[in-house]
Structure formats: structure tokens, C-alpha cells
Motif scaffolding. Structure first.
Motif, PDB file in Angstrom:
ATOM      1  N   HIS A 153     -10.420  -0.096  48.745  1.00 44.38           N
ATOM      2  CA  HIS A 153     -10.910   1.126  49.402  1.00 44.38           C
ATOM      3  C   HIS A 153     -12.274   1.577  48.894  1.00 44.38           C
ATOM      4  O   HIS A 153     -12.982   2.298  49.613  1.00 44.38           O
ATOM      5  N   TYR A 154     -12.648   1.187  47.676  1.00 48.75           N
ATOM      6  CA  TYR A 154     -13.890   1.701  47.094  1.00 48.75           C
ATOM      7  C   TYR A 154     -14.841   0.611  46.602  1.00 48.75           C
ATOM      8  O   TYR A 154     -15.961   0.922  46.196  1.00 48.75           O
ATOM      9  N   ASP A 155     -14.401  -0.638  46.571  1.00 50.89           N
ATOM     10  CA  ASP A 155     -15.267  -1.747  46.161  1.00 50.89           C
ATOM     11  C   ASP A 155     -15.836  -1.524  44.760  1.00 50.89           C
ATOM     12  O   ASP A 155     -17.036  -1.680  44.517  1.00 50.89           O
ATOM     13  N   TRP A 156     -14.961  -1.177  43.821  1.00 47.64           N
ATOM     14  CA  TRP A 156     -15.390  -0.892  42.452  1.00 47.64           C
ATOM     15  C   TRP A 156     -15.392  -2.131  41.548  1.00 47.64           C
ATOM     16  O   TRP A 156     -15.818  -2.044  40.400  1.00 47.64           O
ATOM     17  N   ASN A 157     -14.860  -3.228  42.020  1.00 48.01           N
ATOM     18  CA  ASN A 157     -14.795  -4.457  41.206  1.00 48.01           C
ATOM     19  C   ASN A 157     -14.043  -4.243  39.888  1.00 48.01           C
ATOM     20  O   ASN A 157     -14.468  -4.716  38.825  1.00 48.01           O
TER      21      ASN A 157
ATOM     22  N   LEU B 157     -16.269  20.570  43.745  1.00 46.65           N
ATOM     23  CA  LEU B 157     -17.665  20.336  43.408  1.00 46.65           C
ATOM     24  C   LEU B 157     -18.281  19.417  44.461  1.00 46.65           C
ATOM     25  O   LEU B 157     -17.665  18.428  44.869  1.00 46.65           O
ATOM     26  N   THR B 158     -19.487  19.726  44.880  1.00 46.19           N
ATOM     27  CA  THR B 158     -20.145  18.923  45.908  1.00 46.19           C
ATOM     28  C   THR B 158     -20.534  17.559  45.349  1.00 46.19           C
ATOM     29  O   THR B 158     -20.606  17.357  44.132  1.00 46.19           O
ATOM     30  N   ASP B 159     -20.831  16.621  46.247  1.00 45.67           N
ATOM     31  CA  ASP B 159     -21.302  15.309  45.807  1.00 45.67           C
ATOM     32  C   ASP B 159     -22.592  15.435  45.005  1.00 45.67           C
ATOM     33  O   ASP B 159     -22.812  14.702  44.035  1.00 45.67           O
ATOM     34  N   ASP B 160     -23.467  16.361  45.397  1.00 48.32           N
ATOM     35  CA  ASP B 160     -24.715  16.570  44.650  1.00 48.32           C
ATOM     36  C   ASP B 160     -24.425  17.085  43.246  1.00 48.32           C
ATOM     37  O   ASP B 160     -25.067  16.648  42.272  1.00 48.32           O
ATOM     38  N   GLU B 161     -23.493  18.030  43.128  1.00 46.35           N
ATOM     39  CA  GLU B 161     -23.126  18.529  41.806  1.00 46.35           C
ATOM     40  C   GLU B 161     -22.547  17.409  40.940  1.00 46.35           C
ATOM     41  O   GLU B 161     -22.867  17.291  39.745  1.00 46.35           O
ATOM     42  N   MET B 162     -21.695  16.565  41.535  1.00 46.05           N
ATOM     43  CA  MET B 162     -21.100  15.465  40.784  1.00 46.05           C
ATOM     44  C   MET B 162     -22.165  14.459  40.346  1.00 46.05           C
ATOM     45  O   MET B 162     -22.131  13.955  39.215  1.00 46.05           O
ATOM     46  N   ALA B 163     -23.106  14.169  41.222  1.00 45.17           N
ATOM     47  CA  ALA B 163     -24.178  13.234  40.877  1.00 45.17           C
ATOM     48  C   ALA B 163     -25.038  13.792  39.737  1.00 45.17           C
ATOM     49  O   ALA B 163     -25.463  13.042  38.839  1.00 45.17           O
ATOM     50  N   HIS B 164     -25.288  15.094  39.771  1.00 42.97           N
ATOM     51  CA  HIS B 164     -26.078  15.729  38.712  1.00 42.97           C
ATOM     52  C   HIS B 164     -25.335  15.664  37.381  1.00 42.97           C
ATOM     53  O   HIS B 164     -25.927  15.350  36.337  1.00 42.97           O
ATOM     54  N   LEU B 165     -24.023  15.930  37.401  1.00 38.76           N
ATOM     55  CA  LEU B 165     -23.229  15.841  36.175  1.00 38.76           C
ATOM     56  C   LEU B 165     -23.217  14.408  35.634  1.00 38.76           C
ATOM     57  O   LEU B 165     -23.314  14.191  34.422  1.00 38.76           O
ATOM     58  N   ALA B 166     -23.099  13.432  36.533  1.00 41.81           N
ATOM     59  CA  ALA B 166     -23.096  12.031  36.109  1.00 41.81           C
ATOM     60  C   ALA B 166     -24.424  11.659  35.463  1.00 41.81           C
ATOM     61  O   ALA B 166     -24.457  10.933  34.454  1.00 41.81           O
ATOM     62  N   GLU B 167     -25.523  12.175  36.022  1.00 44.91           N
ATOM     63  CA  GLU B 167     -26.844  11.877  35.456  1.00 44.91           C
ATOM     64  C   GLU B 167     -26.980  12.488  34.060  1.00 44.91           C
ATOM     65  O   GLU B 167     -27.511  11.847  33.135  1.00 44.91           O
TER      66      GLU B 167
ATOM     67  N   TRP C  40     -17.179   5.831  40.950  1.00 44.74           N
ATOM     68  CA  TRP C  40     -16.829   5.401  39.602  1.00 44.74           C
ATOM     69  C   TRP C  40     -17.865   4.422  39.093  1.00 44.74           C
ATOM     70  O   TRP C  40     -18.433   3.638  39.862  1.00 44.74           O
ATOM     71  N   ASP C  41     -18.156   4.505  37.786  1.00 44.08           N
ATOM     72  CA  ASP C  41     -18.924   3.483  37.085  1.00 44.08           C
ATOM     73  C   ASP C  41     -18.412   3.443  35.655  1.00 44.08           C
ATOM     74  O   ASP C  41     -17.479   4.175  35.292  1.00 44.08           O
ATOM     75  N   ASN C  42     -19.015   2.594  34.823  1.00 47.63           N
ATOM     76  CA  ASN C  42     -18.501   2.401  33.471  1.00 47.63           C
ATOM     77  C   ASN C  42     -18.651   3.626  32.580  1.00 47.63           C
ATOM     78  O   ASN C  42     -18.046   3.689  31.502  1.00 47.63           O
ATOM     79  N   ASN C  43     -19.457   4.598  33.003  1.00 49.25           N
ATOM     80  CA  ASN C  43     -19.606   5.830  32.222  1.00 49.25           C
ATOM     81  C   ASN C  43     -18.706   6.950  32.739  1.00 49.25           C
ATOM     82  O   ASN C  43     -18.749   8.063  32.228  1.00 49.25           O
ATOM     83  N   THR C  44     -17.907   6.648  33.750  1.00 53.02           N
ATOM     84  CA  THR C  44     -17.013   7.637  34.361  1.00 53.02           C
ATOM     85  C   THR C  44     -15.567   7.302  34.011  1.00 53.02           C
ATOM     86  O   THR C  44     -15.178   6.143  34.016  1.00 53.02           O
TER      87      THR C  44
ATOM     88  N   THR D  60       3.856  10.189  35.430  1.00 53.39           N
ATOM     89  CA  THR D  60       3.037   8.983  35.509  1.00 53.39           C
ATOM     90  C   THR D  60       1.579   9.355  35.748  1.00 53.39           C
ATOM     91  O   THR D  60       1.224   9.873  36.802  1.00 53.39           O
ATOM     92  N   GLY D  61       0.746   9.117  34.737  1.00 50.72           N
ATOM     93  CA  GLY D  61      -0.687   9.324  34.849  1.00 50.72           C
ATOM     94  C   GLY D  61      -1.408   7.997  34.905  1.00 50.72           C
ATOM     95  O   GLY D  61      -0.889   6.971  34.438  1.00 50.72           O
ATOM     96  N   ILE D  62      -2.589   8.007  35.482  1.00 48.43           N
ATOM     97  CA  ILE D  62      -3.393   6.790  35.670  1.00 48.43           C
ATOM     98  C   ILE D  62      -4.807   7.080  35.186  1.00 48.43           C
ATOM     99  O   ILE D  62      -5.413   8.080  35.587  1.00 48.43           O
ATOM    100  N   ILE D  63      -5.335   6.222  34.321  1.00 48.55           N
ATOM    101  CA  ILE D  63      -6.718   6.335  33.848  1.00 48.55           C
ATOM    102  C   ILE D  63      -7.494   5.108  34.309  1.00 48.55           C
ATOM    103  O   ILE D  63      -7.066   3.979  34.077  1.00 48.55           O
ATOM    104  N   VAL D  64      -8.626   5.351  34.962  1.00 47.56           N
ATOM    105  CA  VAL D  64      -9.551   4.282  35.346  1.00 47.56           C
ATOM    106  C   VAL D  64     -10.824   4.479  34.529  1.00 47.56           C
ATOM    107  O   VAL D  64     -11.471   5.527  34.624  1.00 47.56           O
ATOM    108  N   ALA D  65     -11.167   3.468  33.721  1.00 51.45           N
ATOM    109  CA  ALA D  65     -12.287   3.645  32.794  1.00 51.45           C
ATOM    110  C   ALA D  65     -12.812   2.295  32.331  1.00 51.45           C
ATOM    111  O   ALA D  65     -12.250   1.233  32.649  1.00 51.45           O
TER     112      ALA D  65
END
Length: 439
Positions: free
Chosen positions: A98-102, A217-227, A258-262, A278-283
């Protein structure tokens, strides 16, 4: 009997312990209680029927009908500390599809619920560190937008390691109506936070949709936090307990990245399986290795029952169909009903509602309320209605002089229509009386 400092920390009264105790007492009460306070998901017929059907299928081999299925056999054995391998493989396939995260299996670990996951993550990235000069440094978890989830507040083993930023508050419309507001990240305050500039932040964390407010949170807010997280070489942790792709209780336009810093955290609770824990962590694989090591010490291995139920639903995408076609529309309808009931009950009084963008709550702001919402909570409890007062949702902030933090409540919309109607009627009666008495 004396407890250690560790024991004293976890036995003192906390917001989350009071909430869970009150919910437990309400369930045992012989008097009817309007349960608008907890985070338990709604009982949705289509959801329960699918889980029951899946559960019944676990005990039989598809070919022979004998009670020797691989799911039953797996539950009779420990998994490794990373979690059930079959479920992890199913999740890898789902997210890549669904997201092509490899992703690979090295990018996912399971925990006994997302609360367990945050206990691990906040103690991995917050607390005592040694810097390059061999000096001790205490690092905090940065919450970029408070109010935030009540369950974060007390999970640190040592002290309370949070830095938090208060929001911008914008008055907005919702479906053409006035009387709503929305929180937005104050990035100027965030980027000027001394703890961030001085290297005393270990990670940034936010929930999306936000518990308690339903803010997305908007996509712009999320992108700013990721940066910002990448700039300071710290991870961005995103709590998706109510978000995409399941249970997908999110109504605004939003993307999941998602990326390796998320670090993404998911749960089976809000799709209707809270008892499965049941919790799931992707990292990044290094984080997954650390979480697996903590699992081994704390739990030996994560529970496998939730994994057994969810694996076939993840493999054939029924879990996403359930979220998109049943769970999300249910809560959107509940939010519309609750807003109508609240406006009918308090239309002429100073009520503001946070714009409903997701999750299973409404966040209500009673401007200039004559008493704190902690006191309001007690009055409503006396009348058989449970909500959660706002004071508990500001970890990392001294709210003694921040009036807004004493004027809001979180109200669940997961209850049945009658309970929602009765509970809002009680809230309306009590709040109207408070304002009227103060005139």
C-alpha cells in the motif's frame, strides 16, 4: 512495606490510573453510568462479526477441519522477542503493497499494546545520556503540540522527561457552522526551544489523529517536523493508534509517510481488539533490535493471540476494508450526532468544539468556566457521567497560569446513541447551571 523510587513512581496517583480506576468502578456499578470518558472502541456489529468469524476459523485446518491449525500451534508456543513471525511478514507485505516502503521483517516489532511500545521508546530516547565529552545529559521527548495523550505522562522510569509546545488556537468553521476551533503547531516557539537547540531532546513525538482532541496535523506540519528531526539527528515518533491505515478514523486529507528516521506506532485496539494488547512498531532495524531486546526482558515475548486473529485479515486486506467501510464511517456519524446534541444542549453558552478531524473523541472548550474542569469532572461523576478533564493532557507544560488547560474536557463518542444522548444531556445541565450561577 517500602518501595524503591521506581516503585514509588508507579504507585503514586496519576491521570491514567485514575481514569482506568474510574472506568473499572463504573463497569462494576449497579447504577447506570454514561461512559464518555474512556478510550474503549465502539461495539460495531460488522466488526465484531468479522473477528468472531476469524476466531472460529483459527481452530480448524482449512483442508481437514481438524483442530491443528498453524495459528493454534503458534499460540501454544512463545514467539521470539520480536513477535509473531507470520504476522510480521503479513505486515511487511501489507505496508509495501500500500505504501511502497521497501520494508523487511527487520523493520517491524510487536509489543503488548502501544502503551508498552511507548514505555520502551520514551525510555530509549529520553532520560540520562552520555555525550561525546563523557558528560551526563538528560534528554526529553519533545511534544510539538499539546494537549497530548494522557498515557504518555508517566511512562518514564526516571522522572518526567518531556518538553512541550503550546498550540496556536484558530477559530474555524466545520461543515459551514461556527463554534469550532483548531490547534496548530507553533513552529516559531518549537524551533526556539532551548532544549532543542542545546541538544537536550532525544526524540519528537506526536499522535495523529491527536488523542484527546481529534486534531490531525497537516501533511505540511508533518513534513516540517520530519525536517526538524533530521536536522537535529533525532527520530520522529508518530502514534497512529487512531490513524492510517487501520483503524483509519481520520476525515481530513492526509498521507502516511515513513523513512529510517521515522518510528510509526500502530495498534489493534481501536479496530475493536483492545483486549488483545497488540502494538506494532515500524522503524529502522536498530530500533527494532532494541525493542526486541526489551521485550525479552520485560515480557519474554509479545502475545500471539492478536497476531493470530489479525494475520489473515492483513494478508487479504480485509483489515483495511473494515477500517474504510465500517469503522471510519461509524465514528464520522457519531461525531456528527454528538456535535448536534452538544449544540442543542449548549448553543447559547460559551462552548467551542475542536474541529472533528478523527479519533473517537470530541474536545470541548468551555470558555471562562467558573470552575476548573477537574471540579467539573467530579460533579459529572456524581451524576453518573464520566468524561476526562483537560489538566491531564499537558505533559511537559506548567499549566498553573494557562487558563485554557483548565477549561476543556475530552468526551468519547464511542458509546451507543442512548448513552451519548443521556451523557450530553447531563453535561449540558451541569454546565448551564455553572454559567447561570456565575452571572
Amino acid at each position: 512495606m517500602k518501595f524503591s523510587k521506581f516503585g514509588q513512581k508507579f504507585t503514586q496517583p496519576t491521570g491514567i490510573s485514575q481514569l482506568m480506576d474510574d472506568l473499572g468502578d463504573a463497569l462494576k456499578s449497579d447504577q447506570p453510568v454514561n461512559m464518555l470518558g474512556g478510550g474503549n472502541p465502539a461495539k460495531i456489529d460488522a466488526v465484531n462479526e468479522l473477528f468472531l468469524e476469524t476466531y472460529k476459523a483459527l481452530g480448524n485446518d482449512n483442508d481437514t477441519g481438524e483442530a491443528n491449525s498453524s495459528a493454534i500451534i503458534s499460540m501454544a508456543n512463545y514467539s521470539n522477542p520480536q513477535g509473531d513471525a507470520g504476522f510480521i511478514d503479513a505486515l511487511v507485505g501489507f505496508f509495501n503493497r500500500h505504501y511502497d516502503w521497501n520494508l523487511t521483517s527487520e523493520n517491524i516489532a510487536l509489543t503488548n499494546g502501544s502503551q508498552n511500545a511507548f514505555f520502551y521508546l520514551f525510555n530509549l530516547f529520553g532520560g540520562a545520556f552520555t555525550n561525546e565529552q563523557n558528560q551526563s545529559v538528560d534528554k526529553s521527548i519533545l511534544l510539538p503540540l499539546t494537549p497530548e495523550y494522557i498515557g504518555y505522562s508517566d511512562v518514564h522510569v526516571e522522572g518526567k522527561h518531556f518538553a512541550a509546545v503550546l498550540p496556536h488556537i484558530d477559530e474555524v468553521t466545520h461543515e459551514g457552522e461556527e463554534g469550532f476551533f483548531k490547534y496548530r503547531v507553533d513552529f516559531e516557539a518549537l524551533e526556539n526551544l532551548p532544549a532543542l537547540k542545546e541538544g537536550r531532546i532525544g526524540a519528537i513525538c506526536c499522535s495523529r489523529p491527536t488523542n484527546p482532541t481529534g486534531n490531525v496535523l497537516t501533511d505540511d506540519e508533518m513534513a516540517h517536523l520530519a525536517e526538524i528531526a533530521k536536522r537535529y539527528e533525532i527520530p520522529l515518533i508518530i502514534d497512529n493508534a487512531y490513524g492510517m491505515p487501520f483503524p483509519n478514523i481520520i476525515y481530513s486529507d492526509a498521507q502516511l509517510s515513513w523513512d529510517n528516521n521515522t518510528i510509526l506506532c500502530f495498534s489493534l485496539s481501536k479496530i475493536g481488539l483492545p483486549g488483545m494488547r497488540t502494538g506494532i512498531i515500524v522503524a529502522d532495524a536498530k530500533v527494532i533490535e532494541a525493542v526486541s531486546a526489551m521485550n525479552a526482558v520485560v515480557n519474554l515475548a509479545p502475545t500471539r493471540f492478536g497476531a493470530a486473529i489479525a494475520t489473515p485479515l492483513v494478508n487479504d486486506d480485509r483489515i483495511k476494508q473494515l477500517a474504510d467501510n465500517e469503522i471510519k464511517p461509524f465514528y464520522q456519524k457519531q461525531a456528527t450526532l454528538a456535535v448536534k446534541l452538544l449544540k442543542d444542549a449548549l448553543g447559547d453558552y460559551p462552548l467551542m468544539i475542536h474541529k472533528p478531524e478523527g479519533a473517537i473523541f470530541l474536545w470541548l472548550w468551555f470558555k471562562d468556566l467558573p470552575i476548573s474542569t477537574l471540579e467539573l469532572y467530579e460533579r459529572l461523576k456524581e451524576k453518573g457521567t464520566l468524561i476526562v478533564p483537560s489538566e491531564y493532557f499537558f505533559p511537559g507544560v506548567d499549566v498553573s497560569d494557562y487558563q485554557h488547560a483548565h477549561e476543556c474536557i475530552r468526551m468519547s463518542i464511542a458509546a451507543d446513541e442512548q448513552t451519548l444522548t443521556d451523557g450530553i444531556r447531563v453535561i449540558g445541565e451541569v454546565v448551564r447551571e455553572l454559567y447561570d450561577s456565575a452571572k
